[in-house]
Scaffold this active site. Sequence first.
Site, short mmCIF file in Angstrom:
data_model
loop_
_atom_site.label_atom_id
_atom_site.label_comp_id
_atom_site.label_asym_id
_atom_site.label_seq_id
_atom_site.Cartn_x
_atom_site.Cartn_y
_atom_site.Cartn_z
CB THR A 14 -0.87 0.07 1.18
OG1 THR A 14 -0.18 -0.27 2.37
CG2 THR A 14 -1.82 -1.03 1.23
NE ARG A 15 4.84 0.74 4.43
CZ ARG A 15 5.64 0.21 5.12
NH1 ARG A 15 6.59 1.07 5.71
NH2 ARG A 15 5.82 -0.98 5.18
CG MET A 16 4.85 0.02 -3.18
SD MET A 16 6.68 0.49 -3.39
CE MET A 16 7.09 0.49 -5.34
#
Length: 316
Positions: A14-16
Amino acid sequence: MSIKTVILAAGQGTRMRSTLPKVLHSIANRPLLQHVYDTSRQLPDNQIYIVYGHGGETVKQRLQHFDASWIEQKQQLGTGHAVQQVIDHVNDADTVLILYGDVPLLSLQTLQTLLADVNQNTLALLTVVLDDPTGYGRIVRAANGQVTRIVEQKDANPAEQLITEGNTGILACQGNQLKQWLARLGNNNAQHEYYLTDIIEMAVADGVTVKTTQATTQNEVLGVNNRSQLAHLERVYQRQQAEALMLQGVTLRDPARIDVRGRLLALGQDIDIDVNVILEGDIQLGSNVKIGANCILSNVTLADGVEILANSLLEN
């Protein structure tokens, strides 16, 4: 030794902040997962299993040419649960190697060192000493230096959080032992997940010694969780390529300003490469080749004595 390599590639990333599954983001024009696959493929007598989840069909579609078995993890219940999806394919006598699809720069030499430590009496664990181990599980050792367990960051007490030796998650052990340990995993922790790391404590309880191997550099075991980390490992990888070229006798006017995004199939002698050159696809360079600044070469063969002037684009 028969090896079963399990590559965990089910994370959502998700942090991408991307619709593309994390393991398909690339370094040097190759997906992260492909770097891991290409390295593990060099191990002899090795069968590869890729555990996929989020966006997995896209991953399978893009990388269907892999000589690997694809196993779906329908629910994301932790690393231990992910490995459980493969356990039916593991024989008692196999050596099982656990890798991660978002840790692209792990070297073959490190894997060989790790695997050499595996037998019925030892489990092999790859660890790394970090200046700032925030986010990593900590390696807890007894007074005699023996590993006793791994404690995750969220579950660590203040004293354990001061430990600088971190768990990379990469390990190898015997198939029959792994089956027993996975069957005993629970999810009584802060995340309510089945941690693969819990098998370390089980191994110790069963009289199995946990033998640790240190990664040669921190970068070798760094995972990619965001775009900044992706960019960092791209530069690390490109520096490695530049060093390899110079050791083979190539003159690089600035090793920080060349990108190798393909395969160098042949290199002659006395090659001179100016700044901001990109090499893509399959490249062959003869002797006394000179490449000017700001050039892109894609699937190119240059004969002896060829000079490419600055700002040139050559394809096929």
